[in-house]
Design an enzyme around this catalytic site. Structure first.
Site, PDB file in Angstrom:
ATOM      1  N   HIS A 161      53.937  15.650  34.323  1.00  0.00           N
ATOM      2  CA  HIS A 161      53.572  15.317  32.943  1.00  0.00           C
ATOM      3  C   HIS A 161      54.021  16.405  31.975  1.00  0.00           C
ATOM      4  O   HIS A 161      54.417  17.508  32.385  1.00  0.00           O
ATOM      5  CB  HIS A 161      52.061  15.091  32.816  1.00  0.00           C
ATOM      6  CG  HIS A 161      51.229  16.299  33.113  1.00  0.00           C
ATOM      7  ND1 HIS A 161      51.010  17.294  32.197  1.00  0.00           N
ATOM      8  CD2 HIS A 161      50.542  16.658  34.241  1.00  0.00           C
ATOM      9  CE1 HIS A 161      50.231  18.230  32.731  1.00  0.00           C
ATOM     10  NE2 HIS A 161      49.925  17.864  33.968  1.00  0.00           N
ATOM     11  N   CYS A 215      48.907  19.550  38.949  1.00  0.00           N
ATOM     12  CA  CYS A 215      50.066  18.715  38.620  1.00  0.00           C
ATOM     13  C   CYS A 215      51.271  19.576  38.256  1.00  0.00           C
ATOM     14  O   CYS A 215      51.167  20.792  38.104  1.00  0.00           O
ATOM     15  CB  CYS A 215      49.726  17.784  37.459  1.00  0.00           C
ATOM     16  SG  CYS A 215      48.546  16.487  37.882  1.00  0.00           S
TER      17      CYS A 215
END
Length: 329
Positions: free
Chosen positions: A288, A304
């Site tokens: 992301h 992440c």
């Protein structure tokens, strides 16, 4: 009266026993000579030759162990493959690639930069070459430029951007930008499009905090990223299963934080990852964007893979669902 003759009375005449002995010796000698006489030697004439006799080579004795003799029938050793160069990249090679780029030969220039990366893997100035190759790759793939990885396609009845994209394994966003399509609803039967059909793969390295994007097994572009604190980013093999723009962030307590809220940490785009193969079945991980650019290049996330928003937007356009992603230490 018969008078007996005494041989001693005649010394000048051989006596009978002496004569018999001499005869015996002569016969024995003749027999020995006949048996041992050498065979006759041929006296054929020898022709003269102009070639002088070869000189005798005298090899001095060598002390110490001797090498094993090499058989004349032994196969010759095969030549090893040429080693890749690891020194500085010659200026003439870089100038040749730059001249191709300046002349608008983008495919040839990119190929030249790729060959430099493959030929000089240990050179100190590879980062600049990667930057050049990456920029050319984006230019070729995302715009109408022709390239070997693109195919021409004529729109059939019932086609849509999404249907054509799935047929060729690309994204509808890439198909649109490739062909300068402003509105997907405006495509019609008989339109001729140029469609990208290459295969992308992703490799994330936690130690270097970088993401390597390859296309058809060769370098495409390298991005700087951020990974999880305390090594929390999971390693293994994954696949992209969902692509979302303006993502909602779900906090660990289950509360949703909408896109645009100051507490939403996901940036502009989200690519959800699912483990495959023998990778443990972790969930909630993805690639992301971020609003905190200072966290890129560091282990700052909750696990992440973080990217600059502009970079994750590029990946979003390039990567369809199903792309392989490998995360390594």
């Amino acid at each position: 009266m018969v008078q007996l003759q005494d041989f001693n009375d005649h010394p000048a005449s051989p006596r009978p026993w002496l004569i018999a002995g001499l005869v015996t010796v002569l016969l024995a000698g003749g027999i020995w000579w006949w048996r041992h006489e050498p065979a006759p030697v041929s006296r054929a004439p020898v022709k003269a030759t102009a070639t002088p006799p070869a000189p005798v080579s005298v090899t001095p004795p060598v002390r110490g162990p001797q090498p094993a003799a090499v058989s004349a029938s032994a196969p010759a050793a095969s030549n090893p493959a040429p080693a890749k160069a690891s020194g500085a990249i010659p200026a003439s090679v870089l100038e040749e690639a730059a001249a191709m780029e300046k002349a608008g030969q983008l495919v040839e220039a990119r190929e030249k930069y790729l060959s430099i990366l493959e030929q000089y893997p240990g050179a100190a100035d590879l980062a600049a070459v990667e930057e050049k190759a990456g920029a050319l790759g984006i230019e070729l793939v995302t715009k109408p430029n022709p390239m070997p990885e693109k195919a021409d396609y004529v729109v059939a009845g019932g086609d849509s951007l999404d249907k054509i994209a799935r047929k060729f394994g690309c994204t509808k966003e890439l198909l649109a930008t490739n062909n300068l399509i402003v509105k997907a609803a405006l495509i019609k039967k008989g339109d001729r499009y140029r469609v990208f059909s290459g295969t992308f793969k992703v490799r994330v390295n936690k130690t270097r905090n970088d993401l390597l994007l390859t296309m058809n097994g060769r370098f495409f572009k390298r991005y700087r990223i951020g990974t999880g604190k305390f090594g929390k980013t999971p390693v293994g093999t994954f696949t992209v299963v969902e692509r979302i723009t303006q993502p909602v962030w779900w906090k660990p307590d289950g509360k949703a934080v909408p896109f645009g809220h100051p507490d939403n940490i996901l940036g502009t785009h989200w690519l959800a990852l699912k483990p495959v193969g023998n990778t443990p079945l972790v969930s909630g991980y993805g690639i992301h964007g971020t609003w905190d650019d200072s966290s890129i290049g560091k282990a700052e996330s909750a696990g992440c893979v973080r990217m600059h928003n502009a970079d994750v937007e590029q990946l979003y356009v390039l990567l369809p669902v199903g792309v392989d992603v490998v995360i390594e230490e």
